[in-house]
Enzyme design. Sequence first.
Site, PDB file in Angstrom:
ATOM      1  N   ASP A   1      -0.831  -4.980   6.041  1.00 35.37           N
ATOM      2  CA  ASP A   1      -1.601  -5.892   5.519  1.00 35.37           C
ATOM      3  C   ASP A   1      -1.408  -5.971   3.906  1.00 35.37           C
ATOM      4  O   ASP A   1      -0.815  -5.214   3.364  1.00 35.37           O
ATOM      5  CB  ASP A   1      -3.163  -5.901   5.618  1.00 35.37           C
ATOM      6  CG  ASP A   1      -3.647  -4.344   5.107  1.00 35.37           C
ATOM      7  OD1 ASP A   1      -2.721  -3.340   5.045  1.00 35.37           O
ATOM      8  OD2 ASP A   1      -4.624  -4.272   4.514  1.00 35.37           O
ATOM      9  N   GLU A   2      -2.034  -7.168   3.330  1.00 39.64           N
ATOM     10  CA  GLU A   2      -2.004  -7.201   1.669  1.00 39.64           C
ATOM     11  C   GLU A   2      -0.653  -7.004   1.099  1.00 39.64           C
ATOM     12  O   GLU A   2      -0.430  -6.007   0.079  1.00 39.64           O
ATOM     13  CB  GLU A   2      -3.184  -6.369   1.070  1.00 39.64           C
ATOM     14  CG  GLU A   2      -4.355  -6.773   1.723  1.00 39.64           C
ATOM     15  CD  GLU A   2      -5.620  -6.001   1.178  1.00 39.64           C
ATOM     16  OE1 GLU A   2      -6.672  -6.477   0.913  1.00 39.64           O
ATOM     17  OE2 GLU A   2      -5.191  -4.733   1.327  1.00 39.64           O
ATOM     18  N   ALA A   3       0.452  -7.305   1.644  1.00 44.55           N
ATOM     19  CA  ALA A   3       1.913  -7.166   1.240  1.00 44.55           C
ATOM     20  C   ALA A   3       2.359  -8.303   0.265  1.00 44.55           C
ATOM     21  O   ALA A   3       3.144  -9.172   0.234  1.00 44.55           O
ATOM     22  CB  ALA A   3       2.720  -7.166   2.486  1.00 44.55           C
TER      23      ALA A   3
ATOM     24  N   HIS B   1       0.936  -1.204   0.036  1.00 44.29           N
ATOM     25  CA  HIS B   1       0.055  -0.117  -0.151  1.00 44.29           C
ATOM     26  C   HIS B   1       0.850   1.282   0.069  1.00 44.29           C
ATOM     27  O   HIS B   1       0.530   2.331   0.670  1.00 44.29           O
ATOM     28  CB  HIS B   1      -1.054   0.024   1.138  1.00 44.29           C
ATOM     29  CG  HIS B   1      -2.021  -0.938   1.163  1.00 44.29           C
ATOM     30  ND1 HIS B   1      -3.078  -0.980   0.496  1.00 44.29           N
ATOM     31  CD2 HIS B   1      -1.956  -2.270   1.885  1.00 44.29           C
ATOM     32  CE1 HIS B   1      -3.983  -1.823   0.548  1.00 44.29           C
ATOM     33  NE2 HIS B   1      -3.171  -2.904   1.424  1.00 44.29           N
TER      34      HIS B   1
END
Length: 587
Positions: free
Chosen positions: A396-398, A333
């Site tokens: 998150d969401e790496a 992100h």
Amino acid sequence: MRRLPAAGLARIPRGPLTRVLCALMLAAGATAGSGALGASGADRAARADRATAQAAGRASDGASDGAADRAAAAVDPAVEAVTSRVVPVPASVRPGGGAYPIGPDTRIELDSGSDAARDVADYAAALLRPATGYALPVVATRTARGVAEGGAAAGDPAGIVLALGDPDQGLGEEGYRLRTTAAAVLISAGTPAGLFHGVQTLRQLLPAAIESRSAVSGTAWTVPSTDIRDVPRYAYRGAMLDVARHFFTVAQVERFVDELALYKVNTLHLHLTDDQGWRIAVDSWPRLASYGGSTQVGGGPGGFYTQDDYRAIVQYAATRFLTVVPEIDGPGHSNAALASYPELNCDGAAPALYTGTSVGFSSLCVPLDATYRFLDDVVGAVAALTPGPYLHIGGDEAQSTSAQDYASYVDKAQKIVADHGKTVIGWHQIDSAHPAPGTIAQYWGTAGDEAAVVSAAQAGTKVIMSPANRAYLDMKYTSATALGKTWAGYIEVEDAYDWDPDTFVKGMPAGAVYGVEAPLWTETLKTSADLDYMAFPRLPGIAELGWSPAATHDWDAYRVRLAAQGPRWAELGISYYRSPQVSWPAG
């Protein structure tokens, strides 16, 4: 532990307040016959016994209190007047000593030595004056002394009394007592934060028209007869506002803060950075804001907060007793940062600014020393602007970061945050790395079977509960909802309320849950009206899960209280989803 403004440290001497409490309890017995119940002498004596025991500092058990209060509500219309309209429902509600009519002679009074409560008193006066049309002057001592000496018990209006230094140690940092007689409303607490929460309850005990900013005629501003003792279930009760996907101004954030305060939320988590925008100015990396903040989802103009803007948000939140938690997301992100500075990229080439809604494609370059110079500068700058104890590192969401690189980044980010004096919060994926002692994980899963979360909790990591299929306010209500997303499913009002933070994750050890948070992501939300529509009516339910005892949790009872909020939201200009699961008042 949540930090309070410096004023919260002041206390008044125990003696004067104890006399106030005792006099009000005696007044309750003297005036109960003129109240809504017309109670017998035996009933009044029983109430006095209960009040005396509570004033002596008896701690109430949540389950037994809940049962007793529900039994009282079944026979007592005064108690029902509270438990049918206040959200979050108070921990304990007993019959009071009579209803109190706010009138032209009402004053808001501070007990001796309560200068620390002056701001709360001024807030209460500003809240109540417009609709009532009454002057409601804020004054010191006279009503408190009069009640203490018995002079106000005979019927002279003693007003609304705010008193610090309640001897009930079980109230903690945020609890309060609210009691009424025909002569007075007394709100007492150990801290200004407790008084402020008591004022929010007083606000909801009055007709919804109290929210009008102009005088309302023909309305009786009567506080129902009640004796409330109220403490929060969890220390952390938050809502997150994503200002990265779409930018929201200082005024819009402050409006959101006011809405949170009404429901005793004490934390505002600001998601400040993401692929689509960087929203906080950092002097040593100026292009983060000037370039990285120049767009948003859909390609709009974006925007960013100057350091003075951010200070203004933090200061305003503090006046409503909310702590601001800034989030600097990483290692994923991060496209807005990568686009702003080529040297943060492994290949030295900056990507284009991004205005879409996909996730998982970006990553800071974990092996580069420049990444940690950047992170240290940013965290240091944001930490210096943030008086609260927390800083959120995302995590998150790496999906573009290898597991080894991810663990390395999280380890270094935690140390940097700790070096700047803050407690780390991260999305629960950090549990797959090496959570440092004191780090808090924020759970956003949907299954409730994540072994890494349970393992970290067993090792001492506290958890903030934000399950996406229950607490994410950006999920659509139904397939007909125009705004929002659906990846976590549809979340109707009952879905958002009817779950237990302590047991949602299977195997979570007792005491591991630190609190709850309702995230509001803004990929599809552009205006304050959009925020309101997706937050209301779900946000108050999550606030109740965070504040009220588990024993009070009951959907059928809650939806009655929720329906009572509709006219209040209408007065406040809050556009909300009229869920068919709730019997909203007409209009």
